[in-house]
Design a protein around this motif. Structure first.
Motif, PDB file in Angstrom:
ATOM      1  N   TYR A 164       0.849  -1.197   0.000  1.00 54.13           N
ATOM      2  CA  TYR A 164       0.000   0.000   0.000  1.00 54.13           C
ATOM      3  C   TYR A 164       0.878   1.237   0.000  1.00 54.13           C
ATOM      4  CZ  TYR A 164      -3.952  -3.030   1.110  1.00 54.13           C
ATOM      5  OH  TYR A 164      -4.925  -4.004   1.067  1.00 54.13           O
ATOM      6  N   VAL A 165       0.499   2.223  -0.804  1.00 52.92           N
ATOM      7  CA  VAL A 165       1.294   3.432  -0.958  1.00 52.92           C
ATOM      8  C   VAL A 165       0.394   4.664  -0.889  1.00 52.92           C
ATOM      9  CG1 VAL A 165       2.785   4.753  -2.531  1.00 52.92           C
ATOM     10  CG2 VAL A 165       3.028   2.269  -2.386  1.00 52.92           C
ATOM     11  N   ALA A 166       0.869   5.699  -0.205  1.00 54.04           N
ATOM     12  CA  ALA A 166       0.250   7.020  -0.253  1.00 54.04           C
ATOM     13  C   ALA A 166       1.201   7.934  -1.010  1.00 54.04           C
ATOM     14  CB  ALA A 166       0.003   7.559   1.148  1.00 54.04           C
ATOM     15  N   THR A 167       0.713   8.615  -2.041  1.00 53.61           N
ATOM     16  CA  THR A 167       1.544   9.544  -2.796  1.00 53.61           C
ATOM     17  C   THR A 167       1.277  10.977  -2.334  1.00 53.61           C
ATOM     18  OG1 THR A 167      -0.134   9.419  -4.566  1.00 53.61           O
ATOM     19  CG2 THR A 167       1.840   8.092  -4.821  1.00 53.61           C
ATOM     20  N   PHE A 168       2.212  11.852  -2.639  1.00 53.08           N
ATOM     21  CA  PHE A 168       2.182  13.222  -2.133  1.00 53.08           C
ATOM     22  C   PHE A 168       0.901  13.966  -2.492  1.00 53.08           C
ATOM     23  CE2 PHE A 168       3.976  13.440  -6.364  1.00 53.08           C
ATOM     24  CZ  PHE A 168       3.325  14.529  -6.930  1.00 53.08           C
ATOM     25  N   ASP A 169       0.215  13.524  -3.563  1.00 52.09           N
ATOM     26  CA  ASP A 169      -1.016  14.192  -3.990  1.00 52.09           C
ATOM     27  C   ASP A 169      -2.248  13.671  -3.257  1.00 52.09           C
ATOM     28  OD1 ASP A 169      -1.080  11.679  -5.111  1.00 52.09           O
ATOM     29  OD2 ASP A 169      -1.619  12.346  -7.126  1.00 52.09           O
ATOM     30  N   GLY A 170      -2.032  12.798  -2.255  1.00 55.22           N
ATOM     31  CA  GLY A 170      -3.147  12.319  -1.441  1.00 55.22           C
ATOM     32  C   GLY A 170      -3.821  11.067  -1.948  1.00 55.22           C
ATOM     33  N   ARG A 171      -3.290  10.478  -3.020  1.00 56.33           N
ATOM     34  CA  ARG A 171      -3.907   9.247  -3.517  1.00 56.33           C
ATOM     35  C   ARG A 171      -3.406   8.023  -2.747  1.00 56.33           C
ATOM     36  NH1 ARG A 171      -3.720   9.144 -10.000  1.00 56.33           N
ATOM     37  NH2 ARG A 171      -1.823  10.393  -9.708  1.00 56.33           N
ATOM     38  N   PHE A 172      -4.251   7.011  -2.733  1.00 57.61           N
ATOM     39  CA  PHE A 172      -4.016   5.755  -2.003  1.00 57.61           C
ATOM     40  C   PHE A 172      -3.946   4.644  -3.037  1.00 57.61           C
ATOM     41  CE2 PHE A 172      -6.205   2.402   0.827  1.00 57.61           C
ATOM     42  CZ  PHE A 172      -5.022   2.031   1.434  1.00 57.61           C
ATOM     43  N   TRP A 173      -2.840   3.908  -3.051  1.00 57.87           N
ATOM     44  CA  TRP A 173      -2.573   2.914  -4.087  1.00 57.87           C
ATOM     45  C   TRP A 173      -2.402   1.526  -3.468  1.00 57.87           C
ATOM     46  CZ3 TRP A 173      -1.182   4.822  -9.239  1.00 57.87           C
ATOM     47  CH2 TRP A 173      -1.098   6.215  -9.319  1.00 57.87           C
ATOM     48  N   ARG A 174      -2.600   0.511  -4.318  1.00 56.05           N
ATOM     49  CA  ARG A 174      -2.433  -0.874  -3.862  1.00 56.05           C
ATOM     50  C   ARG A 174      -1.713  -1.684  -4.931  1.00 56.05           C
ATOM     51  NH1 ARG A 174      -6.649  -5.178  -1.241  1.00 56.05           N
ATOM     52  NH2 ARG A 174      -5.852  -7.055  -2.254  1.00 56.05           N
ATOM     53  N   TYR A 175      -0.786  -2.533  -4.463  1.00 57.24           N
ATOM     54  CA  TYR A 175      -0.096  -3.476  -5.342  1.00 57.24           C
ATOM     55  C   TYR A 175      -0.369  -4.887  -4.857  1.00 57.24           C
ATOM     56  CZ  TYR A 175       3.623  -6.161  -7.590  1.00 57.24           C
ATOM     57  OH  TYR A 175       4.323  -7.105  -8.308  1.00 57.24           O
ATOM     58  N   ASP A 176      -0.849  -5.740  -5.759  1.00 58.83           N
ATOM     59  CA  ASP A 176      -1.073  -7.157  -5.464  1.00 58.83           C
ATOM     60  C   ASP A 176       0.015  -7.970  -6.145  1.00 58.83           C
ATOM     61  OD1 ASP A 176      -3.598  -7.010  -4.009  1.00 58.83           O
ATOM     62  OD2 ASP A 176      -4.451  -6.344  -5.904  1.00 58.83           O
ATOM     63  N   PRO A 177       0.847  -8.670  -5.384  1.00 69.52           N
ATOM     64  CA  PRO A 177       1.912  -9.462  -6.004  1.00 69.52           C
ATOM     65  C   PRO A 177       1.329 -10.597  -6.827  1.00 69.52           C
ATOM     66  CG  PRO A 177       1.739  -9.982  -3.668  1.00 69.52           C
ATOM     67  CD  PRO A 177       0.826  -8.805  -3.918  1.00 69.52           C
TER      68      PRO A 177
END
Length: 204
Positions: A164-177
């Motif tokens: 899970y990643v939060a980027t500086f622009d406030g978005r919330f991301w997910r990576y599924d291996p």
């Protein structure tokens, strides 16, 4: 992106950094029990997965502003108690650079307590560009802030952990291996398989 090398143990964090970590952890726990999650529609589909995703969202939301202000990545590992099923986490640890944070991924059990299973990890991407001075000249390099590559991808794929990643622009991301099989007690991704990466709905 995770670091390699010396672990950033809590006792090595500066007083200001330690206070920041304590405030972030308190804020995350408050957010998990508060109402700010009411409009969040998780990508996860199981009760356990939803709890993990909510924890990641709360942790990242609690630390993102500090991460951006400091131009430092923050991150940690999310785990499940093997007996109670309760979700907990390590960190958030403050990185040594704007593109590096050591979440203790190479420690025993990914730095999580005995009797728990690591299930995901989280970190921030706080900058759009990296700056460096070479021979007195300021060099600007793109931070690839909207990608999950290199050490990020390697960590998730090696240990089978959702990222899970939060980027500086406030978005919330997910990576599924990618799908994996266990070899010598470690998940090993199938050859040439690719993970899935993208933003989740709703900003932090």
């Amino acid at each position: 992106m995770p670091m390699t090398g010396t672990f950033m143990l809590p006792q090595l964090i500066t007083l200001a950094g330690a206070n920041t970590v304590a405030r972030c952890e308190d804020a995350a726990r408050s957010k998990m029990s508060g109402s700010d999650q009411s409009s969040f529609q998780p990508k996860a589909t199981t009760p356990d997965g939803i709890k993990i995703e909510k924890a990641a969202r709360a942790l990242l939301k609690s630390v993102l502003k500090q991460s951006v202000d400091d131009r430092r990545e923050f991150g940690g590992v999310i785990y499940r108690d093997d007996t109670t099923g309760k979700i907990g986490w390590t960190g958030p640890f403050r990185g040594h650079a704007s593109g590096r944070v050591d979440v203790q991924q190479d420690a025993e059990n990914r730095g999580c307590p005995v009797g728990t299973t690591p299930v995901a990890w989280y970190h921030t991407h706080p900058v759009k560009e990296f700056y460096n001075i070479q021979n007195g000249v300021l060099i600007t390099m793109g931070a690839e802030w909207d990608k999950f590559i290199g050490g990020d991808e390697d960590l998730s794929n090696k240990w089978g952990l959702t990222g899970y990643v939060a980027t500086f622009d406030g978005r919330f991301w997910r990576y599924d291996p990618p799908p994996s099989t266990m070899i010598n007690g470690k998940p090993t991704s199938e050859a040439f398989a690719k993970g899935r990466w993208g933003p989740l709905n709703g900003k932090l």
